[in-house]
Enzyme design. Structure first.
Site, PDB file in Angstrom:
ATOM      1  N   CYS A 298       0.830  -1.205   0.000  1.00 36.04           N
ATOM      2  CA  CYS A 298       0.000   0.000   0.000  1.00 36.04           C
ATOM      3  C   CYS A 298       0.874   1.268   0.000  1.00 36.04           C
ATOM      4  O   CYS A 298       1.495   1.563  -1.008  1.00 36.04           O
ATOM      5  CB  CYS A 298      -0.993  -0.025   1.149  1.00 36.04           C
TER       6      CYS A 298
ATOM      7  N   HIS B 175      -3.580  -4.735   0.264  1.00 35.17           N
ATOM      8  CA  HIS B 175      -3.186  -5.371   1.520  1.00 35.17           C
ATOM      9  C   HIS B 175      -3.403  -6.876   1.438  1.00 35.17           C
ATOM     10  O   HIS B 175      -4.412  -7.339   0.910  1.00 35.17           O
ATOM     11  CB  HIS B 175      -4.005  -4.812   2.680  1.00 35.17           C
TER      12      HIS B 175
ATOM     13  N   GLU C  49      -2.190  -8.487   4.486  1.00 32.20           N
ATOM     14  CA  GLU C  49      -1.883  -8.746   5.890  1.00 32.20           C
ATOM     15  C   GLU C  49      -2.956  -8.260   6.850  1.00 32.20           C
ATOM     16  O   GLU C  49      -2.871  -8.511   8.059  1.00 32.20           O
ATOM     17  CB  GLU C  49      -0.542  -8.077   6.243  1.00 32.20           C
TER      18      GLU C  49
END
Length: 252
Positions: A89, A179, A181
């Site tokens: 990101c 993302h 995670e």
């Protein structure tokens, strides 16, 4: 037993490494997590790979966030020294910016929610992403976008809204605009603190259990990719046969 060491830079409290850190540790590497906005950022001499996470600030907002200068410097040094990089990101936007790309506010507004991205042909020959499914699920939460890739960078995944979703600078520095995670709890925190992101979030995905289901699918797809990145770090450290970036990396 010697282990590869990975430096993780976290630019914001809102964007922790979450399970990504657990995946790396389980893959056999040591990590050092540094809160980039409040802790000294170490030199790369003792590390074999670099991870840069997300955050709400702009990639070039150095006046308000002067510590970004050091984060950008570590990314530049990693590229120069051919140290494996995984940037997510904001991290991907920083990687693009320091390499000569362009980051701007998205003309079509924020990209938010569990979304599919499309693997590009170049990823079929990529050491990290060659086994990625054709349309993997990811979690999106960004306002700024990479509108121009750095010279020579390779686009590896795209989306209908914003095309530069995953890319590689050189043969070892990877940027993911999305993302992989984020936990459901983290995603809900973003929405609670960002009305514009909450407004753009798909209403159907707010239903109970929907974010958790998406996170589970994202984990299943992307954990092997993170494990492969750990192998790159091991190769960089000379602990795993082969050179970082070659195809068909063995998993740790």
């Amino acid at each position: 037993m010697a282990k590869a060491r990975i430096l993780i830079l976290q630019p914001a409290q809102s964007d922790p490494p979450g399970p990504l850190a657990d995946w790396l540790i389980a893959a056999g590497v040591d990590i050092q997590l540094v809160l980039a906005d409040r802790e000294p950022i170490p030199a790369l001499d003792d590390f074999h790979a670099l991870v840069v996470l997300g955050g709400p600030m702009g990639a070039e907002d150095l006046g308000a966030h002067p510590w970004l200068v050091e984060v950008r410097a570590r990314l530049t040094e990693s590229i120069r020294r051919r140290i494996p990089v995984l940037s997510i990101c904001l991290g991907a936007q920083l990687l693009a910016s320091v390499s000569g790309g362009m980051v701007e506010p998205g003309e079509d507004g924020p990209e938010v929610g569990a979304r599919l991205v499309a693997k590009r042909d170049a990823a079929e020959q990529d050491a990290l992403l060659e086994d990625l499914p054709l349309t993997p699920l990811v979690m999106q939460a960004h306002r700024d976008v990479i509108t121009e890739l750095p010279p020579g960078a390779q686009r590896l995944a795209a989306s209908p809204k914003y095309e530069n979703q995953a890319f590689r600078v050189g043969d070892l520095a990877y940027g993911f605009q999305f993302h992989i995670e984020a936990t459901a709890e983290v995603v809900r925190g973003w929405l609670a603190n960002s009305p514009d992101l909450a407004e753009a979030f798909p209403a159907v995905q707010i239903a109970p259990g929907k974010i958790e289901d998406a996170v589970e699918e994202i984990t299943e797809t992307w954990r092997p990719i993170v494990e492969r990145f750990a192998t790159m770090a091991g190769q960089q450290a000379g602990l795993v046969p082969g050179s970082p970036g070659r195809r068909r990396l063995p998993l740790l």
